[in-house]
Motif scaffolding. Sequence first.
Motif, mmCIF file in Angstrom:
data_model
loop_
_atom_site.group_PDB
_atom_site.id
_atom_site.type_symbol
_atom_site.label_atom_id
_atom_site.label_comp_id
_atom_site.label_asym_id
_atom_site.label_seq_id
_atom_site.Cartn_x
_atom_site.Cartn_y
_atom_site.Cartn_z
ATOM 1 N N TYR A 43 0.841 -1.191 0.000
ATOM 2 C CA TYR A 43 0.000 0.000 0.000
ATOM 3 C C TYR A 43 0.882 1.249 0.000
ATOM 4 C CZ TYR A 43 -3.346 -3.497 1.605
ATOM 5 O OH TYR A 43 -4.116 -4.619 1.714
ATOM 6 N N ILE A 44 0.539 2.205 -0.865
ATOM 7 C CA ILE A 44 1.273 3.461 -0.948
ATOM 8 C C ILE A 44 0.290 4.596 -0.641
ATOM 9 C CG2 ILE A 44 2.763 4.945 -2.319
ATOM 10 C CD1 ILE A 44 3.926 2.172 -2.009
ATOM 11 N N LEU A 45 0.570 5.330 0.424
ATOM 12 C CA LEU A 45 -0.216 6.504 0.777
ATOM 13 C C LEU A 45 0.606 7.753 0.461
ATOM 14 C CD1 LEU A 45 -1.468 5.462 4.350
ATOM 15 C CD2 LEU A 45 -2.486 4.905 2.123
ATOM 16 N N ALA A 46 -0.071 8.833 0.115
ATOM 17 C CA ALA A 46 0.654 10.070 -0.174
ATOM 18 C C ALA A 46 -0.124 11.266 0.341
ATOM 19 C CB ALA A 46 0.916 10.223 -1.665
ATOM 20 N N GLY A 86 -1.445 3.778 -8.428
ATOM 21 C CA GLY A 86 -1.842 2.935 -7.310
ATOM 22 C C GLY A 86 -1.561 3.559 -5.963
ATOM 23 N N ILE A 87 -1.682 4.892 -5.894
ATOM 24 C CA ILE A 87 -1.390 5.644 -4.676
ATOM 25 C C ILE A 87 -2.687 6.198 -4.104
ATOM 26 C CG2 ILE A 87 -0.258 7.722 -3.759
ATOM 27 C CD1 ILE A 87 1.906 7.302 -5.911
ATOM 28 N N GLU A 88 -2.860 6.061 -2.802
ATOM 29 C CA GLU A 88 -4.041 6.610 -2.132
ATOM 30 C C GLU A 88 -3.690 7.954 -1.512
ATOM 31 O OE1 GLU A 88 -7.142 5.654 1.554
ATOM 32 O OE2 GLU A 88 -5.651 4.149 0.956
ATOM 33 N N LEU A 89 -4.411 8.992 -1.909
ATOM 34 C CA LEU A 89 -4.204 10.323 -1.346
ATOM 35 C C LEU A 89 -4.909 10.426 -0.004
ATOM 36 C CD1 LEU A 89 -4.703 12.487 -4.555
ATOM 37 C CD2 LEU A 89 -2.552 12.081 -3.357
ATOM 38 N N VAL A 90 -4.180 10.848 1.023
ATOM 39 C CA VAL A 90 -4.743 10.944 2.372
ATOM 40 C C VAL A 90 -4.261 12.238 3.014
ATOM 41 C CG1 VAL A 90 -4.888 8.436 2.685
ATOM 42 C CG2 VAL A 90 -2.814 9.671 3.383
ATOM 43 N N SER A 100 -5.560 13.490 -8.722
ATOM 44 C CA SER A 100 -6.158 12.192 -8.405
ATOM 45 C C SER A 100 -5.981 11.186 -9.535
ATOM 46 C CB SER A 100 -7.647 12.363 -8.083
ATOM 47 O OG SER A 100 -8.333 12.991 -9.159
ATOM 48 N N ALA A 101 -5.965 11.658 -10.784
ATOM 49 C CA ALA A 101 -5.808 10.737 -11.912
ATOM 50 C C ALA A 101 -4.427 10.078 -11.886
ATOM 51 C CB ALA A 101 -6.011 11.486 -13.230
ATOM 52 N N THR A 102 -3.384 10.883 -11.633
ATOM 53 C CA THR A 102 -2.032 10.327 -11.544
ATOM 54 C C THR A 102 -1.922 9.377 -10.365
ATOM 55 O OG1 THR A 102 -1.062 12.307 -12.549
ATOM 56 C CG2 THR A 102 0.407 10.886 -11.276
ATOM 57 N N ALA A 103 -2.512 9.769 -9.228
ATOM 58 C CA ALA A 103 -2.476 8.912 -8.045
ATOM 59 C C ALA A 103 -3.132 7.572 -8.326
ATOM 60 C CB ALA A 103 -3.161 9.612 -6.883
ATOM 61 N N THR A 161 -3.528 11.003 8.849
ATOM 62 C CA THR A 161 -3.845 9.618 8.495
ATOM 63 C C THR A 161 -2.602 8.890 8.015
ATOM 64 O OG1 THR A 161 -6.133 10.173 7.926
ATOM 65 C CG2 THR A 161 -5.228 8.158 6.972
ATOM 66 N N LEU A 162 -1.808 9.574 7.193
ATOM 67 C CA LEU A 162 -0.574 8.973 6.692
ATOM 68 C C LEU A 162 0.351 8.601 7.846
ATOM 69 C CD1 LEU A 162 1.516 10.065 3.666
ATOM 70 C CD2 LEU A 162 2.645 9.830 5.873
ATOM 71 N N CYS A 163 0.510 9.511 8.801
ATOM 72 C CA CYS A 163 1.419 9.243 9.928
ATOM 73 C C CYS A 163 0.931 8.064 10.763
ATOM 74 C CB CYS A 163 1.547 10.487 10.798
ATOM 75 S SG CYS A 163 2.473 11.832 10.012
ATOM 76 N N ALA A 164 -0.363 7.952 10.928
ATOM 77 C CA ALA A 164 -0.916 6.884 11.771
ATOM 78 C C ALA A 164 -0.844 5.517 11.100
ATOM 79 C CB ALA A 164 -2.361 7.215 12.136
ATOM 80 N N LYS A 165 -0.908 5.472 9.764
ATOM 81 C CA LYS A 165 -1.014 4.193 9.063
ATOM 82 C C LYS A 165 0.301 3.686 8.466
ATOM 83 C CE LYS A 165 -5.905 4.330 7.726
ATOM 84 N NZ LYS A 165 -6.860 4.205 6.595
ATOM 85 N N ALA A 166 1.220 4.565 8.158
ATOM 86 C CA ALA A 166 2.414 4.149 7.416
ATOM 87 C C ALA A 166 3.398 3.380 8.289
ATOM 88 C CB ALA A 166 3.102 5.371 6.816
ATOM 89 N N ASP A 167 3.991 2.353 7.699
ATOM 90 C CA ASP A 167 5.090 1.644 8.349
ATOM 91 C C ASP A 167 6.412 2.354 8.108
ATOM 92 O OD1 ASP A 167 3.750 -0.882 9.347
ATOM 93 O OD2 ASP A 167 3.181 -0.929 7.238
ATOM 94 N N VAL A 168 6.528 2.949 6.943
ATOM 95 C CA VAL A 168 7.711 3.728 6.586
ATOM 96 C C VAL A 168 7.234 5.047 5.991
ATOM 97 C CG1 VAL A 168 9.778 3.848 5.132
ATOM 98 C CG2 VAL A 168 9.088 1.667 6.153
ATOM 99 N N ILE A 169 7.810 6.149 6.454
ATOM 100 C CA ILE A 169 7.490 7.471 5.923
ATOM 101 C C ILE A 169 8.737 8.032 5.252
ATOM 102 C CG2 ILE A 169 6.949 9.866 6.527
ATOM 103 C CD1 ILE A 169 5.168 8.800 8.756
ATOM 104 N N THR A 170 8.603 8.436 4.000
ATOM 105 C CA THR A 170 9.697 9.104 3.306
ATOM 106 C C THR A 170 9.248 10.499 2.924
ATOM 107 O OG1 THR A 170 9.063 8.276 1.106
ATOM 108 C CG2 THR A 170 10.572 6.922 2.399
#
Length: 322
Positions: free
Chosen positions: A172-175, A189-193, A182-185, A197-206
């Motif tokens: 899963y890729i969150l951004a 295969g990227i979910e815009l959040v 949204s079309a590029t996302a 939400t990103l901080c709470a769900k991500a295992d790795v943040i870059t």
Amino acid sequence: MSKNAVAVLEPGYANYKTEEAVLEHHGTAVVAVKEQDDAVSSLKDINPVAVMVRERTVSAAEMETCPNLKVIVRYGVGVDNIDLDYARGRGIYVANVPNYGAEIEVSEHAVALYLAVQRRIVQRDRDVRNGQWGIGEAEPIPGRFNAVLGLIGCGRIGLEAAHKFKALGFKYILAFDPFLDSATAEEEGIELVDIDTLCAKADVITLHAPLNDHTRHILNRDRIDLLKPSSIVVNVSRGGLVDEQALADALNDGRIFGAGIDVFEQEPIASDNPLLQCSNTVISDHTAWYSERSVGVLQHNAAMEINRVLQGGVPQNWVNKW
């Protein structure tokens, strides 16, 4: 000094033959100002028509001493070290170089930092050299099956990082990026959040965002508190995006697993930077962008921006438009 002198602040390249070749038909002399030299007095002596800079500050004081200055070019993307408003008021073009292909190098470095932290490579190397063996279970390593990557900023570099992390098995890729459509996302295969939400769900943040008034300390203490205990933070963008003390506190308290950091709020890094004392933290010296290939392209493209201005045009990547 040549009437078309170009000053290079904070030189860091082996030579400036690339810039000289691009600008030679203007009768240009490329003059490097040593890092230890005072920029204001040096620029006054050179009286350049153009300034090329990496990380050093170009404030009103530096520009005031250059009556013939027409253009400032940042070797790279971020221009937070340049007083854009003053330059605009003087009619001095400011340009950056976003298109030198470093999305390959920077995304590779992000993955390298992640893997080094995830597998505790630096620690293992040190321990084995010091005679230790079989200590893996004493320092647990979380698995990353079906892991979630969180991208703070998702331009060219962020997208390239997403591709590489997918190849590692991230499912899963969150951004968080207000400028990613949204079309590029969807295509990637990227979910815009939202950022929390990103901080709470991500295992790795870059982090791959520019530094400005909206993004400074975007990863602040409150958001770091949202991270999982097994999470890793990787910053290969700008140091000011992260509250370094808050990140160091979370690392030292064991509230997150680790961090890979290439950029810092103060560079060169201060000896008392709290991140230097953190466990399971891999640090490099703002080198994510670097390869021999990327440097050559960067120097050429930067010089081409000056060439455009000296020919009476405007920069291709003009950032302080009026």
